[in-house]
Design an enzyme around this catalytic site. Sequence first.
Site, PDB file in Angstrom:
ATOM      1  CG  ASN A 120      -2.074  -0.955   1.129  1.00  0.00           C
ATOM      2  OD1 ASN A 120      -2.292  -1.564   0.082  1.00  0.00           O
ATOM      3  ND2 ASN A 120      -2.810  -1.119   2.205  1.00  0.00           N
TER       4      ASN A 120
ATOM      5  NE  ARG B  12      -8.441  -2.229  -9.657  1.00  0.00           N
ATOM      6  CZ  ARG B  12      -7.442  -1.444 -10.066  1.00  0.00           C
ATOM      7  NH1 ARG B  12      -6.521  -1.947 -10.859  1.00  0.00           N
ATOM      8  NH2 ARG B  12      -7.373  -0.188  -9.675  1.00  0.00           N
TER       9      ARG B  12
ATOM     10  NE  ARG C 272      -3.216   5.234 -10.377  1.00  0.00           N
ATOM     11  CZ  ARG C 272      -4.124   5.991  -9.763  1.00  0.00           C
ATOM     12  NH1 ARG C 272      -4.723   5.556  -8.678  1.00  0.00           N
ATOM     13  NH2 ARG C 272      -4.437   7.170 -10.244  1.00  0.00           N
TER      14      ARG C 272
ATOM     15  CG  HIS D  68     -15.056   2.397 -10.810  1.00  0.00           C
ATOM     16  ND1 HIS D  68     -15.756   2.405  -9.620  1.00  0.00           N
ATOM     17  CD2 HIS D  68     -13.903   1.732 -10.553  1.00  0.00           C
ATOM     18  CE1 HIS D  68     -15.052   1.793  -8.686  1.00  0.00           C
ATOM     19  NE2 HIS D  68     -13.926   1.366  -9.221  1.00  0.00           N
TER      20      HIS D  68
ATOM     21  CE1 TYR E  94      -9.452  -7.315  -2.456  1.00  0.00           C
ATOM     22  CE2 TYR E  94     -10.485  -5.891  -4.079  1.00  0.00           C
ATOM     23  CZ  TYR E  94      -9.345  -6.425  -3.496  1.00  0.00           C
ATOM     24  OH  TYR E  94      -8.109  -6.056  -3.960  1.00  0.00           O
TER      25      TYR E  94
ATOM     26  CG  HIS F 153     -14.247  -3.262  -2.763  1.00  0.00           C
ATOM     27  ND1 HIS F 153     -14.987  -3.438  -3.915  1.00  0.00           N
ATOM     28  CD2 HIS F 153     -13.205  -2.474  -3.116  1.00  0.00           C
ATOM     29  CE1 HIS F 153     -14.411  -2.795  -4.914  1.00  0.00           C
ATOM     30  NE2 HIS F 153     -13.337  -2.198  -4.462  1.00  0.00           N
TER      31      HIS F 153
END
Length: 699
Positions: free
Chosen positions: A57, A387, A417, A447, A480, A604
């Site tokens: 992180n 993703r 990213r 997104h 998640y 999440h």
Amino acid sequence: MTDASSEIKPIDLNSSEYYINRELSHLQFNIRVLEQALDDTHPLLDRLFFLCIFSKNLDEFYEVRVANLTQQLVYAREQAGADGMHPQQVLNAIHTLCSTTVERQYEILNDTMLPALAQENILFLRRADWTEQQREWVRSYFEDSIQPLVSPIGLDPSHPFPRLVNKSLNFIVALEGKDAFGRETGLAIIPAPRSLPRIIRIPDELAGGGDKFIFLSSMIHEFADDLFPGMSVKGCYQFRVTRNADLEIDHDDTADLATALEDELHSRNFGEEMRLEVADNCPEELINFLLKQFNLEANDLYKVNGPVNLGRLMEVIGQINRPDLQYTTYTPGLPKHIKFNKSIFESIREKDVLLLHPFESFTPVVDLLREAAKDPNVKAIKQTLYRTGAKSEIVNALVDAARSGKEVTVVIELRARFDEEENLYLANRLQEAGAVVVYGVVGYKTHAKMMLIVRKEGDKYKRYVHLGTGNYHAGNARAYTDYSFMTCDDSIGEDVHKVFQQLTGMGEALRIKKLFHAPFTLHKKLIELVDRERANAEAGKPALIRMKANGLTEPKLIKALYKASQAGVRVELIIRGMCCLRPGIEGVSENIEVRSVIGRFLEHSRVYYFLNNGKDEIYAASADLMERNLLNRVETAFPIENNKLKERMKSELEVYMLDNCQAWILQQDGSYVRAQPAADQELVKAQSILLETLAASAG
């Protein structure tokens, strides 16, 4: 006559004193992750995992956030946020906080984690601890696997300081003597081979029982002399440089996004230097030499008492067969009306499906697409991918559908990213199969998590929809917490169809009935719903707002929440990461509580709940409560209208508010204090309760 001195000064909610800096708040989240390494309610190897995650992180924080702040200064584009802090002030505060925290990280490693692992016969052997047999094995490994790949670089006018790859392991070596050409350079650089593991397991027959490991850096230290024949190594010190890894693409001057992105990916490893990590026993003159080579200042330096990249310790977890030192496995649950021998279309027609991963299985989402790919009645599939994973079953099903002649349209966000390269590969694979692949809208990341399946039933077409708060990634769905919602509601199906139209075609924003849609309506609607609760409170009606997200930074929404609090609305926020709102300020936010839950799974899911005078409304969403999500991305928030599902989601939010073991409470000053159960209170761990309630079996 009123005494002017007794007049109450009106509260200016735009004042910077009411806002926390987002970067410093982000660091506080990383600190909470690090603290998990000390929490012995987690199994030992999971504690090691948290220690590693902190390193990863922090790497990304420097690669992106610190890089952004530095670029603002370099190009005189300083931007102060709602908190009013100048970028240089923020960078100074980051260094102060990171210096203390990184030092604490290595203390946890050396004083807590390594001794605890050693007690379980899991050891990282120092050179002084090698037996003669182990040393001979290391020498053989060095000669066979390391030395053939190493290219030491002596530093002289014809061999300038090399351009080193982002986050790569390197050594600076002090030398004495002359080489074969009579040169006395005094210094050399050894880049560690990137193809080799950073931690090597000793063969069991040499380990003497247990799990024994040796760092690659220890091997290079031990035999560095062999790399410089005839010369003497006076010192060998590891270091690592972190670079700006945020890709910059000029959308106004880009004809082909995929080609432009491929070009940028090649330069990611060689961006501007942001941070230098070096072994704490490295002499000052060598540290200063490195700082000069990288154009860095003392504030960019971190001296560490151990490996310069603790994230690599994660490699060993998969090599240790100790289930007693990890969380027990479990089987995710399924709603009763979903059965593996039953059509998923039939299940959705019976009633809407709500799944909370990872407590409930992600398999029905994959099965929906698999069944659609094979079903001759399915005529078209539309999907967003952000993703997904290189070996994605979702992509396999889309490929199968395209090859079978169905109309398959996939919106891939190439700019996700650190997943850009993988997404380029997926795009090519889908195009080769015959799918129509588009890259979303220039300037707006896509997104939203949406799947639309058009199926011929009788003489009509029926739309089946999946909407989610998380990505279409089966691995993430086991780590998640995220909601999946599947429905064949006509209005929602039409809304999703229109969103896809806007993504793949051109034209004015279309009127959408049930979804909130960024960048068009989501931000405005959220503020309207917050304001409605405020109006209800002002009218003496009950009012409550509960919002769960990964980040809250958008100033206008924060201001609306402050106003709601001032009117007496109870505001309960479950914000995993950065939060710019300051709770508990008298006259401003005393009715607001902010908590962050850090546990076995990464929180999440995004959920927005409003009491609405007893006619409660609840939405799940792909969007966090941040400027980028609400104003600069394509996002969706979708209503949960079924009363049973609403009650279920409300109770799941409630359990997070009751957590008194893994919740951290945000303070006015931006720090967090871990919740502690009172002596007479029952222990409440939200994730454990959800696992017990929803999973089919929990270890």
